[in-house]
Design a protein around this motif. Structure first.
Motif, PDB file in Angstrom:
ATOM      1  N   UNK A  93       1.039   7.279  12.899  1.00 12.89           N
ATOM      2  CA  UNK A  93       0.651   8.556  12.316  1.00 12.89           C
ATOM      3  C   UNK A  93       1.563   8.827  11.122  1.00 12.89           C
ATOM      4  N   UNK A  94       0.961   9.187  10.002  1.00 15.33           N
ATOM      5  CA  UNK A  94       1.734   9.490   8.803  1.00 15.33           C
ATOM      6  C   UNK A  94       1.327  10.864   8.306  1.00 15.33           C
ATOM      7  N   UNK A 153       4.208   7.421  -1.263  1.00 18.02           N
ATOM      8  CA  UNK A 153       5.158   6.811  -0.334  1.00 18.02           C
ATOM      9  C   UNK A 153       4.685   5.403   0.002  1.00 18.02           C
ATOM     10  N   UNK A 154       5.536   4.404  -0.237  1.00 16.35           N
ATOM     11  CA  UNK A 154       5.183   3.014   0.033  1.00 16.35           C
ATOM     12  C   UNK A 154       5.394   2.698   1.509  1.00 16.35           C
ATOM     13  N   UNK A 155       4.399   2.039   2.113  1.00 18.02           N
ATOM     14  CA  UNK A 155       4.446   1.725   3.546  1.00 18.02           C
ATOM     15  C   UNK A 155       4.947   0.295   3.744  1.00 18.02           C
ATOM     16  N   UNK A 191       0.826  -1.206   0.000  1.00  9.56           N
ATOM     17  CA  UNK A 191       0.000   0.000   0.000  1.00  9.56           C
ATOM     18  C   UNK A 191       0.861   1.258   0.000  1.00  9.56           C
ATOM     19  N   UNK A 192       0.338   2.283  -0.626  1.00  5.08           N
ATOM     20  CA  UNK A 192       1.039   3.565  -0.662  1.00  5.08           C
ATOM     21  C   UNK A 192       0.155   4.665  -0.089  1.00  5.08           C
ATOM     22  N   UNK A 193       0.793   5.624   0.539  1.00 12.94           N
ATOM     23  CA  UNK A 193       0.137   6.837   1.021  1.00 12.94           C
ATOM     24  C   UNK A 193       0.462   7.931   0.010  1.00 12.94           C
ATOM     25  N   UNK A 194      -0.568   8.537  -0.581  1.00 14.40           N
ATOM     26  CA  UNK A 194      -0.332   9.499  -1.651  1.00 14.40           C
ATOM     27  C   UNK A 194      -1.073  10.805  -1.404  1.00 14.40           C
TER      28      UNK A 194
END
Length: 335
Positions: free
Chosen positions: A232-233, A222-224, A181-184
């Motif tokens: 927290x991101x 950003x890949x987790x 998963x990625x945070x974008x």
């Protein structure tokens, strides 16, 4: 004696004749003594004014006058250079330069702003350059700002402002460990459009920061890879930031339940891999000081045959896949 007296009278007559001629010349010129004095004074004053102008032209003193009066928002020239300098989730910082009626900047002066109305609820104080800043809470959308000072109370300057999010697309994430998963976030510029490729965005996770660049559509990703847990991101672009929560769940599930009974010499122990691409995942089990390895089948199940301890007691079973670990307790009793 008579000759001397005669000569005296002739001299008197000549003097009076010359005085009459001078007086007539003055009358013909239309000037009196007072007029001559005024003319002299006027010439002196004009000379002094010219000297003052020359002295002013040679001076380098900055009068803080606006050179671009024609470009000022209002008419007459009261406010200029209005712009949003910072954007937040619940509003913006707006700044503008204020002038008096002659085009000089207003220094250390209270000025006022109204949001979508002439109710001037926001107050600012100009600095030495005439610039005032207003913290304005506003919802997403187009708004009108009404700006006044003591010089244009009855004639507010109106500026159109578009309130939008600089960072969008950010969401809370629930995922299995090693799920890819990625945070974008998507980044928008001051013109309200997505930025081009190459803009730097800083991501924060587990007290560390990572820098990524936007693609041609304005996205930064950003890949987790964190181990199971709650985190927290955040993402930061210039002065704009967003914050979210990431829940990383264990990707392993124990299928075998230990029972308090006499067991066979070997225990059949099964584990299931819950993530994507379930087949051929390498799983490890540590039990009674020994390590067992197995691969998952197409259903994500790995099967182990654990040797039963000889001694009675409690034994810990630890199952691992990369950074993900789960554990259970096995107890052996007397028959």
């Amino acid at each position: 004696m008579k000759n001397k007296i005669f000569i005296f009278f002739i001299a008197i007559a000549l003097i009076l004749s010359v005085g009459s001629v001078v007086a007539n010349e003055n009358i013909d010129d239309g000037l009196s003594v007072d007029d001559e004095i005024d003319e002299i004074q006027e010439v002196g004053v004009n000379n002094q004014v010219q000297e003052d102008i020359l002295a002013s032209d040679e001076s380098e003193e900055d009068l803080s006058y606006s050179d671009d009066v024609d470009e000022i928002i209002g008419s007459p020239a009261y406010v200029n250079n209005g712009k949003v300098t910072n954007r937040y989730a619940d509003g913006v910082i707006y700044e503008a330069t204020f002038y008096d009626s002659e085009g000089y900047v207003l220094k250390d002066t209270s000025v006022f702003c109204g949001l979508d109305s002439k109710e001037f609820g926001y107050t600012g104080v100009t600095d030495s350059n005439g610039v005032a800043k207003f913290a304005i809470p506003a919802k997403i959308g187009n708004h009108k700002l009404y700006l006044i000072s003591a010089y244009n109370i009855d004639n507010p300057v109106i500026d159109d402002v578009n309130i939008f999010k600089v960072l969008t697309g950010n969401k809370n994430i629930k995922m299995y460990y090693d799920g890819g998963n990625t945070y974008s976030v998507r980044v928008y510029g001051d013109d309200g459009k997505p930025v081009s490729a190459g803009e730097k965005v800083t991501f924060y996770l587990e007290n560390k920061k990572y820098t990524r660049s936007t693609d041609k559509n304005g996205y930064a990703k950003f890949k987790i890879t964190s181990k199971p847990g709650i985190y927290q991101i955040g993402a930061l672009y210039k002065d704009y930031a967003v914050l979210n929560t990431v829940l990383v769940k264990p990707v392993l599930k124990q299928l075998t339940t230990f029972k308090n009974k006499v067991v066979k010499p070997k225990i059949k122990f099964k584990v299931k891999f819950l993530g994507k691409n379930k087949k051929n995942k390498k799983i490890k089990v540590k039990f009674n000081k020994k390590t067992y390895k197995a691969k998952t089948n197409k259903k994500g199940i790995a099967t182990f045959k654990l040797k039963t301890p000889k001694k009675v007691g409690y034994y810990k079973v630890v199952v691992s896949y990369k950074k993900c670990k789960i554990s259970a307790t096995y107890a052996k009793y007397y028959a």
